[in-house]
Design a protein around this motif. Sequence first.
Motif, PDB file in Angstrom:
ATOM      1  N   VAL A  60      -0.956  -4.923  37.222  1.00  0.00           N
ATOM      2  CA  VAL A  60      -0.426  -5.735  38.310  1.00  0.00           C
ATOM      3  C   VAL A  60       0.222  -6.995  37.743  1.00  0.00           C
ATOM      4  O   VAL A  60       1.327  -7.388  38.145  1.00  0.00           O
ATOM      5  N   SER A  61      -0.446  -7.640  36.811  1.00  0.00           N
ATOM      6  CA  SER A  61       0.088  -8.857  36.200  1.00  0.00           C
ATOM      7  C   SER A  61       1.390  -8.577  35.460  1.00  0.00           C
ATOM      8  O   SER A  61       2.358  -9.349  35.567  1.00  0.00           O
ATOM      9  N   LYS A  62       1.436  -7.500  34.703  1.00  0.00           N
ATOM     10  CA  LYS A  62       2.642  -7.165  33.941  1.00  0.00           C
ATOM     11  C   LYS A  62       3.822  -6.893  34.858  1.00  0.00           C
ATOM     12  O   LYS A  62       4.956  -7.325  34.589  1.00  0.00           O
ATOM     13  N   LEU A  63       3.581  -6.169  35.955  1.00  0.00           N
ATOM     14  CA  LEU A  63       4.663  -5.864  36.886  1.00  0.00           C
ATOM     15  C   LEU A  63       5.160  -7.125  37.583  1.00  0.00           C
ATOM     16  O   LEU A  63       6.370  -7.335  37.729  1.00  0.00           O
ATOM     17  N   GLU A  64       4.234  -7.975  37.992  1.00  0.00           N
ATOM     18  CA  GLU A  64       4.633  -9.183  38.716  1.00  0.00           C
ATOM     19  C   GLU A  64       5.342 -10.195  37.829  1.00  0.00           C
ATOM     20  O   GLU A  64       6.154 -10.985  38.315  1.00  0.00           O
ATOM     21  N   ASN A  65       5.063 -10.180  36.556  1.00  0.00           N
ATOM     22  CA  ASN A  65       5.666 -11.141  35.624  1.00  0.00           C
ATOM     23  C   ASN A  65       6.845 -10.567  34.851  1.00  0.00           C
ATOM     24  O   ASN A  65       7.350 -11.189  33.916  1.00  0.00           O
ATOM     25  N   GLY A  66       7.285  -9.375  35.247  1.00  0.00           N
ATOM     26  CA  GLY A  66       8.465  -8.785  34.628  1.00  0.00           C
ATOM     27  C   GLY A  66       8.267  -8.316  33.214  1.00  0.00           C
ATOM     28  O   GLY A  66       9.236  -8.156  32.475  1.00  0.00           O
ATOM     29  N   ARG A  67       7.016  -8.078  32.814  1.00  0.00           N
ATOM     30  CA  ARG A  67       6.753  -7.615  31.450  1.00  0.00           C
ATOM     31  C   ARG A  67       6.687  -6.092  31.374  1.00  0.00           C
ATOM     32  O   ARG A  67       6.596  -5.527  30.288  1.00  0.00           O
ATOM     33  N   GLN A  68       6.727  -5.428  32.512  1.00  0.00           N
ATOM     34  CA  GLN A  68       6.714  -3.980  32.549  1.00  0.00           C
ATOM     35  C   GLN A  68       7.600  -3.521  33.706  1.00  0.00           C
ATOM     36  O   GLN A  68       7.586  -4.115  34.780  1.00  0.00           O
ATOM     37  N   THR A  69       8.383  -2.477  33.462  1.00  0.00           N
ATOM     38  CA  THR A  69       9.238  -1.933  34.516  1.00  0.00           C
ATOM     39  C   THR A  69       8.459  -0.901  35.322  1.00  0.00           C
ATOM     40  O   THR A  69       7.900   0.037  34.747  1.00  0.00           O
ATOM     41  N   PRO A  70       8.399  -1.043  36.647  1.00  0.00           N
ATOM     42  CA  PRO A  70       7.647  -0.085  37.461  1.00  0.00           C
ATOM     43  C   PRO A  70       8.370   1.253  37.566  1.00  0.00           C
ATOM     44  O   PRO A  70       9.587   1.345  37.351  1.00  0.00           O
ATOM     45  N   THR A  71       7.614   2.282  37.895  1.00  0.00           N
ATOM     46  CA  THR A  71       8.190   3.585  38.204  1.00  0.00           C
ATOM     47  C   THR A  71       8.391   3.683  39.714  1.00  0.00           C
ATOM     48  O   THR A  71       7.909   2.836  40.480  1.00  0.00           O
ATOM     49  N   ASP A  72       9.070   4.734  40.155  1.00  0.00           N
ATOM     50  CA  ASP A  72       9.219   4.967  41.597  1.00  0.00           C
ATOM     51  C   ASP A  72       7.853   5.064  42.266  1.00  0.00           C
ATOM     52  O   ASP A  72       7.624   4.490  43.341  1.00  0.00           O
ATOM     53  N   ASP A  73       6.935   5.801  41.622  1.00  0.00           N
ATOM     54  CA  ASP A  73       5.600   5.977  42.204  1.00  0.00           C
ATOM     55  C   ASP A  73       4.838   4.659  42.258  1.00  0.00           C
ATOM     56  O   ASP A  73       4.060   4.418  43.191  1.00  0.00           O
ATOM     57  N   ASP A  74       5.052   3.802  41.241  1.00  0.00           N
ATOM     58  CA  ASP A  74       4.405   2.486  41.261  1.00  0.00           C
ATOM     59  C   ASP A  74       4.824   1.708  42.506  1.00  0.00           C
ATOM     60  O   ASP A  74       3.991   1.088  43.191  1.00  0.00           O
ATOM     61  N   LEU A  75       6.114   1.716  42.804  1.00  0.00           N
ATOM     62  CA  LEU A  75       6.618   0.962  43.949  1.00  0.00           C
ATOM     63  C   LEU A  75       6.132   1.556  45.274  1.00  0.00           C
ATOM     64  O   LEU A  75       5.779   0.824  46.206  1.00  0.00           O
ATOM     65  N   ARG A  76       6.107   2.870  45.348  1.00  0.00           N
ATOM     66  CA  ARG A  76       5.632   3.510  46.574  1.00  0.00           C
ATOM     67  C   ARG A  76       4.149   3.200  46.790  1.00  0.00           C
ATOM     68  O   ARG A  76       3.714   2.926  47.918  1.00  0.00           O
ATOM     69  N   GLY A  77       3.376   3.225  45.721  1.00  0.00           N
ATOM     70  CA  GLY A  77       1.958   2.901  45.834  1.00  0.00           C
ATOM     71  C   GLY A  77       1.760   1.447  46.233  1.00  0.00           C
ATOM     72  O   GLY A  77       0.891   1.128  47.056  1.00  0.00           O
ATOM     73  N   TRP A  78       2.563   0.566  45.665  1.00  0.00           N
ATOM     74  CA  TRP A  78       2.453  -0.871  45.941  1.00  0.00           C
ATOM     75  C   TRP A  78       2.733  -1.159  47.422  1.00  0.00           C
ATOM     76  O   TRP A  78       1.966  -1.877  48.077  1.00  0.00           O
ATOM     77  N   THR A  79       3.820  -0.599  47.940  1.00  0.00           N
ATOM     78  CA  THR A  79       4.159  -0.876  49.344  1.00  0.00           C
ATOM     79  C   THR A  79       3.149  -0.253  50.301  1.00  0.00           C
ATOM     80  O   THR A  79       2.858  -0.824  51.361  1.00  0.00           O
ATOM     81  N   ALA A  80       2.594   0.896  49.919  1.00  0.00           N
ATOM     82  CA  ALA A  80       1.575   1.507  50.774  1.00  0.00           C
ATOM     83  C   ALA A  80       0.309   0.659  50.788  1.00  0.00           C
ATOM     84  O   ALA A  80      -0.297   0.432  51.843  1.00  0.00           O
TER      85      ALA A  80
END
Length: 305
Positions: A60-80
């Motif tokens: 979560v920290s890496k995605l929010e701080n731009g240190r890791q690029t999310p996948t499509d599934d990551d984004l779908r899981g996040w919004t759900a």
Amino acid sequence: MPRGIALTGGMTLPPNNTSGSSNVHEARSILGKRLRELRLSSGQSGRQLAESLSWPPSKVSKLENGRQTPTDDDLRGWTAATDSLDETEALLASLHTLEVQHAEWQRILRTGLRPHQQELVSWDQKTRLFRAFEATVIPGLLQTPEYARARFAEGIRRFKLPNDINEAVAGRVQRQDTLYRPDKRFHFVLTEAALRFRLCAPDVMLGQLDRLISLSQLPNVRLGIVGFETQYATSPWHGFWLYDNDRVLIETLSAELDLRQPQEIELYGSAFEQLAAVASYGRSARAIINRVMEDLAPDSAEDGA
């Protein structure tokens, strides 16, 4: 691949680069900030969100701080998980724009070298004016099969790719047919260093240099060489290709940058004009190439012996 190794060139970007890699980082950071906003709006801590998605807390920290690029599934899981499903499509669009702009070689070439060659054919077909600057390698459209083979072999070693080198060489040679189409124009600018770097056997390089002389005399090809003694007006930080005024393609060691913002195209167009302005053309360019061939010939003879 328009130019360099199994990819296109493998260049390093300048430390003060204001476009390209910095824009990619900025886009990833903006996406991360939006994800943080959605999490905070849902009232969850990073640990709580990670637990709900069965992720390690650090993700979560890496995605929010731009240190890791999310996948499509990551984004779908996040919004759900944050009760923000209406944001899914916008987030996916942002991600896919980022992926187009910054495509890692390991992902591009995972099925081999030839498929990426084929992807470039569509751009070759629609482009009318090709402008390319190379500081360290001979552009792909000008390469002999033997020089191309050496470049592809480097890519295979570097990224541990499937070995489809014969198919890749054939694909590159086939793409060179576009040089003979009268409706297309080509302007190449190379540094003298690109003629001298020992990226293949001396006899292969001699053949490559001889081909440059031949291609420089095509009516729709303009070949400029920037000699070692030249005073540059702008620094030759890295190689790049301009496809009309629609796209700039740049290689780094790890990825291909595909830039399409008007301000980026304008920046690289201006840089190309400044580099082209100090290059030698015609007989002067061929004189530089011949000088390099004369210097290389003794090494080729020893190599053959």
